[in-house]
Design an enzyme around this catalytic site. Structure first.
Site, PDB file in Angstrom:
ATOM      1  N   TYR A   1     -23.446  15.959  -0.772  1.00 29.71           N
ATOM      2  CA  TYR A   1     -24.732  16.224  -0.969  1.00 29.71           C
ATOM      3  C   TYR A   1     -25.417  15.119  -1.653  1.00 29.71           C
ATOM      4  O   TYR A   1     -26.559  14.884  -1.237  1.00 29.71           O
ATOM      5  CB  TYR A   1     -24.991  17.584  -1.647  1.00 29.71           C
ATOM      6  CG  TYR A   1     -26.396  18.202  -1.999  1.00 29.71           C
ATOM      7  CD1 TYR A   1     -26.972  18.969  -1.340  1.00 29.71           C
ATOM      8  CD2 TYR A   1     -26.859  17.960  -3.500  1.00 29.71           C
ATOM      9  CE1 TYR A   1     -28.347  19.259  -1.524  1.00 29.71           C
ATOM     10  CE2 TYR A   1     -28.169  18.335  -3.775  1.00 29.71           C
ATOM     11  CZ  TYR A   1     -28.733  19.013  -2.620  1.00 29.71           C
ATOM     12  OH  TYR A   1     -30.039  19.373  -2.966  1.00 29.71           O
TER      13      TYR A   1
ATOM     14  N   LYS B   1     -28.875  12.681  -0.548  1.00 26.80           N
ATOM     15  CA  LYS B   1     -30.073  12.727  -1.295  1.00 26.80           C
ATOM     16  C   LYS B   1     -30.351  11.305  -1.815  1.00 26.80           C
ATOM     17  O   LYS B   1     -31.753  10.926  -2.077  1.00 26.80           O
ATOM     18  CB  LYS B   1     -29.923  13.859  -2.485  1.00 26.80           C
ATOM     19  CG  LYS B   1     -29.911  15.350  -1.974  1.00 26.80           C
ATOM     20  CD  LYS B   1     -30.992  15.685  -1.306  1.00 26.80           C
ATOM     21  CE  LYS B   1     -31.102  17.129  -0.638  1.00 26.80           C
ATOM     22  NZ  LYS B   1     -32.216  17.518   0.252  1.00 26.80           N
TER      23      LYS B   1
END
Ligand SMILES: NC(=O)c1ccc[n+]([C@@H]2O[C@H](COP(=O)([O-])OP(=O)(O)OC[C@H]3O[C@@H](n4cnc5c(N)ncnc54)[C@H](O)[C@@H]3O)[C@@H](O)[C@H]2O)c1
Length: 269
Positions: free
Chosen positions: A164, A168
């Site tokens: 993740y 990002k």
């Protein structure tokens, strides 16, 4: 510009906005905020029913709205959504990429399938949204505003969310590169990097399969988050939607290529 009326520049009357990920959490609050400030809002989500629910909330409050089912990882579907919005609403002024998924686990055990899945949605989905919106906005005299979603996970390090976090972090660079290339066309591109927000994404830690809340687990998750945040709190989706509204509006007309961090001070850059 008359400085005594600058408050009006926070309104988005007459703008057409697409919010991808509008079915839940920050995307839903952003769609409601934009509609409340005068925009026509297209609520798009992989979960079409949830997008319809958000659209119904906006409609009930008297806002102009439309719902669409879309997978942000599907480039053709995203291009088609953008084209349809222009056909039906006569322009596209704001595009918000909130749609995202989560993969958790130790870095060393990260499976290739999981890595591919999160890159498809969180990274490639952001690129596809930026391209579809940017191509259209670049042809409009008014330009437009693209708002991507990064995360505090790109500013700090937490265990088990490396897949993740890498997406990002990439969103920050996507935002800067596109902002640099497309600024001359009056298209602004910024990112929002929230801290911990109570949404479907984060409540997975303490919502049981039957929908009930494990209060003990909730306190175990939220307590330390508050403790290590300078403002000693976590955010509601509305605390983040204010950043989206600002970046969508002409109040941020000279801001591009930036990361706005509504995070209670948990990371400072
Ligand atoms: N909640 C937090 O603490 C937090 C913190 C930092 C950043 N963020 C980011 O904010 C954004 C919004 O997160 P949230 O917390 O509101 O999450 P959420 O899970 O409540 O909402 C995400 C929405 O995205 C939709 N979605 C998922 N995959 C999609 C796809 N392939 N195509 C279209 N839609 C898709 C989901 O159906 C859901 O409605 C995300 O980009 C997230 O990474 C959240």
């Amino acid at each position: 510009m008359d400085a005594t009326h600058l408050i009006d520049s926070f309104r988005v009357d007459g703008k057409v906005a697409v919010v991808v990920g509008a079915g839940s959490g920050i995307g839903r609050a952003s769609a409601l905020a934009l509609a409340g400030a005068g925009a026509t809002v297209v609520c798009a989500d992989l979960a079409g029913d949830a997008a319809e629910e958000t659209a119904a909330l906006i409609g009930a409050a008297g806002g102009a709205v439309h719902a669409a089912t879309v997978d942000i990882a599907d480039r053709l579907a995203i291009d088609s959504l953008a084209a349809t919005v222009v056909e039906e609403h006569g322009g596209l002024h704001v595009w918000v990429n909130t749609g995202a998924t989560m993969v958790e686990g130790p870095f060393l055990d990260l499976a290739e399938d999981d890595l591919d899945r999160i890159i498809s949605v969180n990274l490639k989905g952001t690129v596809f949204g930026c391209q579809a919106a940017g191509r259209i906005m670049a042809t409009q005299a008014t330009g437009g505003s693209i708002i991507n979603f990064s995360s505090g996970a790109a500013d700090t390090v937490s265990a088990n969310i490396s897949a993740y976090a890498l997406c990002k972090a990439a969103v920050v660079q996507i935002t800067k590169n596109l902002a640099f290339e497309i600024g001359k066309k009056k298209v602004r591109v910024n990112a929002v990097a929230p801290g911990f927000v109570l949404t479907g994404m984060t409540s997975r830690y303490f919502v049981r399969p039957d929908g009930s809340i494990d209060e003990e687990m909730r306190d175990a998750v939220v307590g330390p988050m508050k403790k290590f945040t300078p403002l000693r709190d976590i955010a509601d989706p509305e605390d983040i939607a204010t950043s989206v509204l600002f970046l969508a509006s002409d109040a941020s007309a000279f801001i591009t290529g930036q990361v706005l961090r509504p995070n209670g001070g948990v990371a400072m850059s």
